[in-house]
Motif scaffolding. Structure first.
Motif, PDB file in Angstrom:
ATOM      1  N   TYR A 140      41.278 -10.670   4.614  1.00  0.00           N
ATOM      2  CA  TYR A 140      39.889 -10.252   4.750  1.00  0.00           C
ATOM      3  C   TYR A 140      39.737  -9.559   6.106  1.00  0.00           C
ATOM      4  CZ  TYR A 140      38.938 -13.225   0.742  1.00  0.00           C
ATOM      5  OH  TYR A 140      38.939 -13.788  -0.520  1.00  0.00           O
ATOM      6  N   VAL A 141      39.157  -8.382   6.078  1.00  0.00           N
ATOM      7  CA  VAL A 141      39.085  -7.540   7.273  1.00  0.00           C
ATOM      8  C   VAL A 141      37.636  -7.147   7.532  1.00  0.00           C
ATOM      9  CG1 VAL A 141      39.884  -5.415   8.381  1.00  0.00           C
ATOM     10  CG2 VAL A 141      41.380  -6.621   6.765  1.00  0.00           C
ATOM     11  N   THR A 142      37.239  -7.199   8.792  1.00  0.00           N
ATOM     12  CA  THR A 142      35.915  -6.697   9.166  1.00  0.00           C
ATOM     13  C   THR A 142      36.058  -5.772  10.357  1.00  0.00           C
ATOM     14  OG1 THR A 142      33.618  -7.318   9.621  1.00  0.00           O
ATOM     15  CG2 THR A 142      35.320  -8.561  10.770  1.00  0.00           C
ATOM     16  N   TYR A 143      35.092  -4.887  10.498  1.00  0.00           N
ATOM     17  CA  TYR A 143      35.103  -3.903  11.581  1.00  0.00           C
ATOM     18  C   TYR A 143      33.842  -4.067  12.416  1.00  0.00           C
ATOM     19  CZ  TYR A 143      38.981  -1.795   9.086  1.00  0.00           C
ATOM     20  OH  TYR A 143      40.196  -1.588   8.472  1.00  0.00           O
ATOM     21  N   LEU A 144      34.021  -4.111  13.714  1.00  0.00           N
ATOM     22  CA  LEU A 144      32.904  -4.210  14.649  1.00  0.00           C
ATOM     23  C   LEU A 144      32.887  -2.944  15.494  1.00  0.00           C
ATOM     24  CD1 LEU A 144      34.585  -7.204  14.632  1.00  0.00           C
ATOM     25  CD2 LEU A 144      32.418  -7.869  15.659  1.00  0.00           C
ATOM     26  N   THR A 145      31.722  -2.420  15.746  1.00  0.00           N
ATOM     27  CA  THR A 145      31.628  -1.199  16.527  1.00  0.00           C
ATOM     28  C   THR A 145      30.702  -1.402  17.711  1.00  0.00           C
ATOM     29  OG1 THR A 145      31.171   1.175  16.414  1.00  0.00           O
ATOM     30  CG2 THR A 145      29.744  -0.253  15.119  1.00  0.00           C
ATOM     31  N   LEU A 146      30.975  -0.682  18.773  1.00  0.00           N
ATOM     32  CA  LEU A 146      30.185  -0.793  19.995  1.00  0.00           C
ATOM     33  C   LEU A 146      28.834  -0.107  19.776  1.00  0.00           C
ATOM     34  CD1 LEU A 146      31.612  -0.118  23.551  1.00  0.00           C
ATOM     35  CD2 LEU A 146      29.372   0.726  22.910  1.00  0.00           C
ATOM     36  N   SER A 147      27.758  -0.874  19.996  1.00  0.00           N
ATOM     37  CA  SER A 147      26.429  -0.303  19.777  1.00  0.00           C
ATOM     38  C   SER A 147      25.696  -0.025  21.080  1.00  0.00           C
ATOM     39  CB  SER A 147      25.579  -1.237  18.903  1.00  0.00           C
ATOM     40  OG  SER A 147      25.328  -2.462  19.567  1.00  0.00           O
ATOM     41  N   ASP A 148      25.867  -0.895  22.086  1.00  0.00           N
ATOM     42  CA  ASP A 148      25.149  -0.713  23.348  1.00  0.00           C
ATOM     43  C   ASP A 148      25.950  -1.277  24.506  1.00  0.00           C
ATOM     44  OD1 ASP A 148      22.397   0.379  22.656  1.00  0.00           O
ATOM     45  OD2 ASP A 148      22.492  -1.384  21.333  1.00  0.00           O
ATOM     46  N   ILE A 149      25.816  -0.626  25.649  1.00  0.00           N
ATOM     47  CA  ILE A 149      26.334  -1.153  26.912  1.00  0.00           C
ATOM     48  C   ILE A 149      25.108  -1.463  27.759  1.00  0.00           C
ATOM     49  CG2 ILE A 149      27.780  -0.700  28.931  1.00  0.00           C
ATOM     50  CD1 ILE A 149      29.229   1.424  27.222  1.00  0.00           C
ATOM     51  N   VAL A 150      24.824  -2.756  27.933  1.00  0.00           N
ATOM     52  CA  VAL A 150      23.534  -3.164  28.505  1.00  0.00           C
ATOM     53  C   VAL A 150      23.592  -3.414  30.011  1.00  0.00           C
ATOM     54  CG1 VAL A 150      22.724  -4.123  26.338  1.00  0.00           C
ATOM     55  CG2 VAL A 150      23.977  -5.590  27.931  1.00  0.00           C
ATOM     56  N   GLY A 151      24.744  -3.211  30.610  1.00  0.00           N
ATOM     57  CA  GLY A 151      24.859  -3.425  32.059  1.00  0.00           C
ATOM     58  C   GLY A 151      26.005  -2.611  32.611  1.00  0.00           C
ATOM     59  N   GLU A 152      26.183  -2.691  33.903  1.00  0.00           N
ATOM     60  CA  GLU A 152      27.266  -1.967  34.553  1.00  0.00           C
ATOM     61  C   GLU A 152      28.595  -2.689  34.312  1.00  0.00           C
ATOM     62  OE1 GLU A 152      27.323   0.915  36.259  1.00  0.00           O
ATOM     63  OE2 GLU A 152      25.190   1.233  35.810  1.00  0.00           O
ATOM     64  N   LEU A 153      29.636  -1.911  34.005  1.00  0.00           N
ATOM     65  CA  LEU A 153      30.981  -2.463  33.897  1.00  0.00           C
ATOM     66  C   LEU A 153      31.668  -2.300  35.247  1.00  0.00           C
ATOM     67  CD1 LEU A 153      32.299  -1.249  30.417  1.00  0.00           C
ATOM     68  CD2 LEU A 153      31.628  -3.541  31.081  1.00  0.00           C
ATOM     69  N   GLU A 154      31.925  -3.408  35.900  1.00  0.00           N
ATOM     70  CA  GLU A 154      32.543  -3.367  37.217  1.00  0.00           C
ATOM     71  C   GLU A 154      34.058  -3.262  37.081  1.00  0.00           C
ATOM     72  OE1 GLU A 154      31.103  -3.231  40.145  1.00  0.00           O
ATOM     73  OE2 GLU A 154      29.051  -3.359  39.356  1.00  0.00           O
ATOM     74  N   PHE A 155      34.630  -2.299  37.777  1.00  0.00           N
ATOM     75  CA  PHE A 155      36.087  -2.172  37.805  1.00  0.00           C
ATOM     76  C   PHE A 155      36.588  -2.490  39.217  1.00  0.00           C
ATOM     77  CE2 PHE A 155      40.034   0.040  38.567  1.00  0.00           C
ATOM     78  CZ  PHE A 155      40.759  -0.241  37.428  1.00  0.00           C
ATOM     79  N   PRO A 156      37.661  -3.301  39.347  1.00  0.00           N
ATOM     80  CA  PRO A 156      38.395  -4.018  38.303  1.00  0.00           C
ATOM     81  C   PRO A 156      37.572  -5.145  37.659  1.00  0.00           C
ATOM     82  CG  PRO A 156      39.669  -3.855  40.353  1.00  0.00           C
ATOM     83  CD  PRO A 156      38.264  -3.479  40.682  1.00  0.00           C
ATOM     84  N   GLY A 157      37.933  -5.482  36.436  1.00  0.00           N
ATOM     85  CA  GLY A 157      37.235  -6.517  35.689  1.00  0.00           C
ATOM     86  C   GLY A 157      36.769  -6.052  34.332  1.00  0.00           C
ATOM     87  N   SER A 158      36.886  -4.736  34.074  1.00  0.00           N
ATOM     88  CA  SER A 158      36.413  -4.188  32.798  1.00  0.00           C
ATOM     89  C   SER A 158      37.564  -3.769  31.887  1.00  0.00           C
ATOM     90  CB  SER A 158      35.529  -2.964  33.066  1.00  0.00           C
ATOM     91  OG  SER A 158      36.262  -1.961  33.760  1.00  0.00           O
ATOM     92  N   GLU A 159      38.787  -4.209  32.186  1.00  0.00           N
ATOM     93  CA  GLU A 159      39.969  -3.772  31.445  1.00  0.00           C
ATOM     94  C   GLU A 159      40.061  -4.508  30.103  1.00  0.00           C
ATOM     95  OE1 GLU A 159      39.758  -4.959  34.462  1.00  0.00           O
ATOM     96  OE2 GLU A 159      41.080  -3.965  35.876  1.00  0.00           O
ATOM     97  N   ILE A 160      39.235  -4.089  29.161  1.00  0.00           N
ATOM     98  CA  ILE A 160      39.097  -4.807  27.889  1.00  0.00           C
ATOM     99  C   ILE A 160      40.402  -4.819  27.115  1.00  0.00           C
ATOM    100  CG2 ILE A 160      37.895  -4.828  25.672  1.00  0.00           C
ATOM    101  CD1 ILE A 160      35.522  -3.517  27.108  1.00  0.00           C
ATOM    102  N   PHE A 161      41.088  -3.685  27.033  1.00  0.00           N
ATOM    103  CA  PHE A 161      42.346  -3.623  26.275  1.00  0.00           C
ATOM    104  C   PHE A 161      43.375  -4.594  26.845  1.00  0.00           C
ATOM    105  CE2 PHE A 161      40.681   0.623  25.149  1.00  0.00           C
ATOM    106  CZ  PHE A 161      40.882   0.595  23.775  1.00  0.00           C
ATOM    107  N   TYR A 162      43.337  -4.788  28.139  1.00  0.00           N
ATOM    108  CA  TYR A 162      44.286  -5.688  28.800  1.00  0.00           C
ATOM    109  C   TYR A 162      43.927  -7.150  28.563  1.00  0.00           C
ATOM    110  CZ  TYR A 162      46.676  -8.015  32.707  1.00  0.00           C
ATOM    111  OH  TYR A 162      47.437  -8.857  33.474  1.00  0.00           O
ATOM    112  N   PHE A 163      42.644  -7.488  28.756  1.00  0.00           N
ATOM    113  CA  PHE A 163      42.233  -8.886  28.636  1.00  0.00           C
ATOM    114  C   PHE A 163      42.310  -9.390  27.199  1.00  0.00           C
ATOM    115  CE2 PHE A 163      39.641  -7.841  32.570  1.00  0.00           C
ATOM    116  CZ  PHE A 163      40.528  -8.479  33.425  1.00  0.00           C
ATOM    117  N   GLN A 164      42.136  -8.488  26.222  1.00  0.00           N
ATOM    118  CA  GLN A 164      42.202  -8.905  24.815  1.00  0.00           C
ATOM    119  C   GLN A 164      43.557  -9.519  24.471  1.00  0.00           C
ATOM    120  OE1 GLN A 164      39.159  -5.876  22.442  1.00  0.00           O
ATOM    121  NE2 GLN A 164      41.324  -5.433  22.477  1.00  0.00           N
TER     122      GLN A 164
END
Length: 821
Positions: free
Chosen positions: A252-276
């Motif tokens: 069973y597969v589901t897809y989630l999509t990005l709808s909103d960015i509600v705040g500032e992404l601070e870098f370093p700390g925003s490395e989503i591909f890495y933290f996943q």
């Protein structure tokens, strides 16, 4: 929904809109333990990679591929050489059983693919080129007509493929200046497609995609069925998920999509591909479709938006109302963005960010989706599962596909895309080899090949074969070193182990299944061993013997080569002994007395004062000793009885006489190892120097170690230094010749900083310091030959190995009192 791919050739993919994409695998780069400045540099490199494309489209894809534990260990068997092959295979089979029982047969391995839409706008326009383009256009028309109305075959013009292939090659060279990439091939595309359509349990490296084609001089014909073959599956679409049946397996597969960015992404700390990669214990696929909006178009769009916001602000003013905070904030953001675009001339990027998550049941899929939602919510990013759009979002993962839906697009800068950590990894070790343990942060198995660095494999950061094991007492340093050397021997290496504390005496008994391959040489002060460690006896080359005699006696007497009176006198006596028949260190004393000068007599008395100790008989001979140390087994352990090693924090000036003699003997054994490494060059050899700090702490010992390491690399031998002090290894020449680094727990802040410097990490970073301080037993900070750094847990698996290699003192046996009297 129509399958978007029309044709595949090497790493080129054509879609049904006539667009051509070139796909590359971005070889993951090390991101663990980097300082903020180093992370900023990686961010800037990726930002430049993105922003160098002023027009067109990009497709970034993070794929959770699978690696079979059994297949990996089966491939590892092919690396085993030598007489212990049967024993090695038994261990490998036992590892496979234990690992599949504990972690399952498959492990997730994240791969990163990036596709660039190729544009051919830079060609010079001539009458010939116009005619050529017209000819290609006419052929494309008839090819498309034949495909649509005359059967299931597609015809591709070879000249068009060649044009795009040249463009892709030029692109690869541009990318390669910043990152390591590999062009994809048909097998990569086949795995990618079949994975999206429900395939599980298939090892990535063993997958093969059969895509036959018929080539002529002008065209290539491809059967459409062969192209879509990896998509064979039954798909049932539900409101917010799809059920995929691939063969006998359903998911069973589901897809989630990005709808909103509600705040500032601070870098370093925003490395989503890495933290996943470490955040979740289940596989996740992520697609990022990027459409590049040129600077001119972006400025027009921003200014139009600014006008709309100003109109809202003006309308509020005229109606006597306060402007809402949202409008005010938006105006500020638009002003900042307009200024930034105007100054940098950068493009904007219209992105569609989609995540794919699967489960064996619908409940498992929902649980995983909820975890994803929570994770992204903590980063101020809102995800949604769109109603009725699952198949469309599914198609966005297919190479060269277009964006399905515009409802969830985001306009971002190159800084945002670069801050996501695409390609950042926590991988350690090789694809196959000795299973040594697992990555603590990701749980993935770690495999090592101790002899691979010298083979000059592309991507490695060193060609050195040596290794260092660092750490204070009780952290697992000696145990892990023993385990690694043991497995290296099973895989075909030959080892010489210097065991100054005689901790390996029981190996032959505890490893009785290979007892005939273990040679333990215990050097005691008995008469039969007299002179065994005399430089003139232990080394076969007389010139090397003379050099070692100089090093040994200058160390014991403290005579410096800059001493214009004493050093020439000692050097002259040693030279005379070397040229005489049956040389030995005792004869140096005789030669000095024969010279009969005050300086010579003084030196002779000094040397003679060392001969009074019982175990000094090993070091001083009259040249008549004939017994030698044989090193003809797979594991050769040299032990010296009665050694008195100085404390690690002692300076050379504080050594007592017994400690001086002990260190001198360790230096001699280390030099003897040079003869060992000069044996068969085709045979990988290991010289394991336990308590290496004892002789690395003195100038002569460090020089001998460097010689051993340098010659070892050319003779296919690795020197393993086991020491408590990283400070001994911080010399640049020493550090650059050590490939694999293992640092176990340390609590001393100075030692922690030295260790981090040795690894090339930020020594002042408190996070790095705390990580090293809080390591558990058997865990170490590890740097591999690719430059990757992570936390490795050594996994012995077999109880008999734990018993054999455990250097801790035995627990006292509890005595139970007898009640009967």
């Amino acid at each position: 929904m129509k399958f978007p791919i029309k044709y595949i050739e090497d790493n080129l993919v054509w879609n049904t809109d006539g667009e051509c994409y070139a796909y590359f695998e971005l070889i993951p780069y090390n991101y663990s333990f980097l300082s903020p400045e180093q992370k900023q540099q990686v961010h800037e490199n990726f930002r430049q990679l993105i922003s160098q494309n002023r027009d067109g489209k990009l497709h970034l894809l993070q794929l959770a591929t699978e690696a079979s534990v059994r297949d990996t260990l089966d491939r590892s068997k092919k690396l085993v050489k030598g007489s212990l092959k049967d024993i090695a295979f038994q261990h490998i089979d036992g590892q496979a059983e234990a690992l599949t029982e504990n972690v399952g047969d498959n492990q997730v391995d994240y791969r990163f693919f990036i596709g660039f839409k190729l544009l051919l706008n830079d060609a010079e326009v001539t009458a010939k080129s116009i005619f050529k383009d017209m000819s290609l256009g006419i052929r494309d028309f008839f090819a498309e007509f034949n495909t649509t109305f005359a059967g299931d075959f597609f015809t591709m013009n070879n000249a068009e493929v060649e044009r795009y292939a040249k463009s892709a090659k030029f692109l690869a060279e541009k990318i390669g200046r910043r990152f390591k990439v590999r062009p994809l091939d048909k097998n990569d595309f086949g795995y990618l497609l079949e994975h999206l359509y429900g395939m599980t349990g298939q090892d990535y490296d063993d997958y093969e995609y059969h895509l036959p084609r018929k080539k002529s001089k002008r065209d290539t014909i491809l059967k459409r069925y062969d192209l879509i073959k990896p998509t064979r599956s039954l798909i049932e679409q539900h409101q917010r998920s799809i059920k995929i049946t691939h063969g006998l397996d359903s998911s069973y597969v589901t897809y989630l999509t990005l709808s909103d960015i509600v705040g500032e992404l601070e870098f370093p700390g925003s490395e989503i591909f890495y933290f996943q990669q470490s955040q979740f214990d289940f596989p996740i696929d992520t697609s990022l479709n990027v459409e590049i909006v040129t600077n001119k178009k972006a400025l027009t769009k921003v200014r139009n938006k600014k006008k709309e916001l100003k109109d809202l602000d003006e309308h509020a003013y005229q109606s006597g109302n306060e402007t809402t905070r949202g409008v005010s904030d938006a105006l500020d953001s638009v002003d900042e963005l307009e200024s930034n675009l105007d100054q940098t001339k950068d493009a904007m990027y219209k992105i569609s960010y989609v995540i794919r998550v699967a489960g064996r049941s619908e409940d498992e899929m929902k649980r995983r989706a909820d975890q994803l939602l929570d994770f992204y919510d903590s980063l101020n990013i809102k995800l949604v599962r769109p109603f009725g759009d699952m198949l469309g979002l599914h198609s966005e993962f297919i190479p060269a596909s277009k964006r399905y839906i515009n409802d969830y697009i985001q306009y971002v800068t190159s800084d945002f895309i670069a801050s996501l950590g695409f390609g950042a990894t926590q991988s350690l070790g090789e694809k196959e080899g000795i299973y040594i343990g697992y990555n603590v942060d990701t749980g993935r198995n770690v495999y090592l090949q101790p002899d691979i660095a010298a083979q000059g494999i592309k991507g490695t950061v060193t060609n050195a074969l040596s290794a260092a094991f660092l750490g204070s007492l009780g952290g697992g340093k000696s145990f892990s070193n023993n385990l690694f050397v043991y497995y290296a021997v099973l895989y075909g290496a030959q080892a010489l182990i210097l065991d100054p504390k005689s901790e390996r005496t029981g190996w032959a008994k505890n490893l009785d299944f290979m007892e005939d391959q273990i040679n333990i040489v215990n050097l005691t002060s008995e008469e039969q061993n007299r002179g065994l460690l005399d430089p003139y006896i232990i080394l076969s080359n007389l010139k090397d013997s003379e050099s070692l005699a100089v090093d040994t006696l200058t160390f014991l007497t403290g005579i410096s080569s800059r001493d214009a009176d004493r050093f020439p006198t000692l050097r002259k006596a040693i030279r005379a002994v070397t040229q005489a028949p049956e040389p030995g260190l005792l004869k140096v004393i005789d030669e000095l007395r024969r010279e009969d000068t005050p300086i010579a007599r003084n030196i002779a008395d000094h040397i003679e004062s060392f001969t009074d100790y019982d175990f000094a008989a090993l070091l001083f001979s009259d040249g008549t000793a004939r017994r030698t140390i044989a090193l003809d087994r797979k594991i050769n352990i040299v032990q010296i009885a009665d050694l008195v090693l100085p404390d690690a924090d002692k300076t050379q000036e504080e050594y007592i006489t017994a400690e001086m003699l002990s260190v001198a003997m360790l230096m001699i054994i280390s030099t003897f190892a040079i003869d060992f490494i000069h044996q068969d060059r085709a045979q990988f050899k290991i010289v394991d120097l336990d308590e290496a700090w004892a002789f690395l702490n003195v100038a002569q010992g460090k020089a001998l170690s460097m010689k051993l390491i340098r010659e070892g690399r050319s003779m296919n031998a690795g020197v393993y230094l086991v020491t408590q002090n990283a400070d001994d290894l911080l010399d640049e020449k020493m550090k650059n010749n050590i490939a694999q680094k293992f640092a176990f727990r340390s609590t001393d802040i100075t030692e922690i900083k030295n260790t981090l410097n040795f690894f090339g990490l930020d020594a002042e970073d408190e996070g790095n310091q705390n990580r090293l301080r809080s390591l558990d037993n058997g865990e170490c900070l590890f740097q591999d030959i690719w430059g990757h750094v992570g936390v490795l847990h050594f996994d012995y698996i077999f109880e008999h190995l734990h018993h054999a290699f455990d250097t801790r003192p035995p627990k006292p046996v509890e005595v139970i009192a007898d009640d009967e009297s």
